[in-house]
Every structure is written in structure tokens, then in C-alpha cells.
Design a protein around this motif. Structure first.
Motif: not given
Length: 212
Positions: A154-166, A170-180
Motif C-alpha cells: 500500500s505504501n509502494e502504491a501511494v508512492l506510485c501515485g495510486c489511490e489506496v482503498l481498503i 459497512d462493507g464498502g471501500w474507503i481510502k487508506n488514510e494511514l498509508a497515504h
């Protein structure tokens, strides 16, 4: 992992060499037991002790060190020796020289990792294979979905310019604020990291001096 910056290389000790009585052996939590028959052992818990460590107790003769604050309570619960949050030492592990965004030609990529649950209901590129290939995919990925809330990917994804979602509660997906928020702090920096490593070494030295 491929390391492209020479100052990040560490000398390798042959498998056939046994540690001397003065040596301090650092085992990650996933390495259970004492394969090298070391007399001085540091258990560097890079994850929850109840997971990769199999729930093994860490005896009072061994020094527990915790990689991330999220793992502290779990590790402390498995220690025979009471520990404080001074035992948390985050040594940066990411080499950022090959982590950068490219033209985003992949909308969604997915990595299950250590997590459990359902995949997102969108068209996905499943990440698998070598680390080099994974990074090449992340550079071109817009949205990175993962069930694993603790993966360094996830940290590597952030540095590659990705939006990281976990997964969200409620069963959906949210931004991984910690990783960002923490990814840039996990990038290796020789000058800063030597200070962190020195703190690690001083802690271990004092601990084992008190055992003799």
C-alpha cells in the motif's frame, strides 16, 4: 526486493556461520524458534505476534521490538517481560527510487495479501508474480484495492501515485488514510536511518548487558 542504491546494501552472513556468544541475533516474528542457536535474541515483530508469530510467548530472556504502533498491544500481550512504547522502532523499508507514477493505463488493481473478505465489484487487474512486475503494475494503476490493511505494498502504491482503498466497516471501500499519510516517512534515508538503527543497537546492548 531489488535494491538500486548501493548505500542500502548490507553484508550477508553465510548460513553456515553460527553466531558467537557475543552476537545479537535479530529474528522477525515469522521466524519461530532459534534456528541459529543464538544466546542473545531480539524478536523484531513486523506484524501481530498472534498472526505470523503463531501466538508464541516471547520469553523474558529475549528483547521484543515492535515495528509499528498498531502491533504494540498484541505483541505486549504475548511478552513475558513488560514492555513500554519505547519498544516501537520503525526502520524504514522502502526504496523509493523505482516508485513513481507513470501514465495511468490500469483503472483498478487488486491484492488480497493477508486480509480476508470479498473483492470489490469492479473490473480488476489481479496483482501476482514478482516484485518487479508488481511495481511496474502499480506505476500504471489508478486505484489500488487490497484486503490487507498492513501490507507495505500500500505504501509502494501511494508512492506510485495510486489511490489506496481498503474495506470499510459497512462493507464498502474507503481510502487508506494511514498509508497515504505515512508512506513518505517509510522511505529509506541513510542519514536518518542510521540514527534509528543506533537507537535499536543501544536498546539491545543495554538489555543484554543487564542479563549478564
Amino acid at each position: 526486493m531489488t535494491v538500486t542504491t548501493p548505500c542500502f546494501y548490507s553484508p550477508l552472513i553465510p548460513d553456515t556461520v553460527e553466531p558467537s556468544g557475543e552476537s545479537i541475533c535479530v529474528y522477525p516474528e515469522a521466524h519461530r524458534g532459534n534456528r541459529l542457536n543464538a544466546k542473545r535474541i531480539v524478536r523484531y515483530c513486523l506484524y501481530y505476534q498472534s498472526k505470523h508469530g503463531g501466538g508464541d510467548r516471547i520469553p523474558k530472556e529475549d528483547l521484543p521490538v515492535v515495528y509499528h504502533p498498531d502491533y504494540f498491544d498484541d505483541v505486549a500481550a504475548h511478552c513475558d517481560l513488560a514492555i513500554t512504547r519505547d519498544a516501537i522502532i520503525m526502520l524504514p523499508v522502502i526504496e523509493a527510487s523505482w516508485l513513481f507514477p507513470e501514465k495511468k493505463t490500469i483503472e483498478n488493481s487488486f491484492y488480497a495479501g493477508k486480509g480476508e473478505g470479498k473483492k470489490p465489484e469492479v473490473e480488476l487487474n489481479i496483482i501476482e508474480g514478482s516484485h518487479d512486475r508488481t511495481i511496474a503494475v502499480l506505476r500504471r494503476t489508478r486505484n489500488f484495492y487490497t484486503l490487507d490493511k498492513s501490507t507495505a505494498m500500500s505504501n509502494e502504491a501511494v508512492l506510485c501515485g495510486c489511490e489506496v482503498l481498503i474495506p470499510s466497516p459497512d462493507g464498502g471501500w474507503i481510502k487508506n488514510e494511514l498509508a497515504h499519510s505515512e508512506s513518505h516517512s517509510l522511505v529509506m534515508n541513510p542519514i536518518r536511518d542510521m540514527e534509528i538503527a543506533a537507537r535499536f543497537a543501544v536498546m539491545a546492548g543495554k538489555f543484554f548487558e543487564g542479563k549478564e
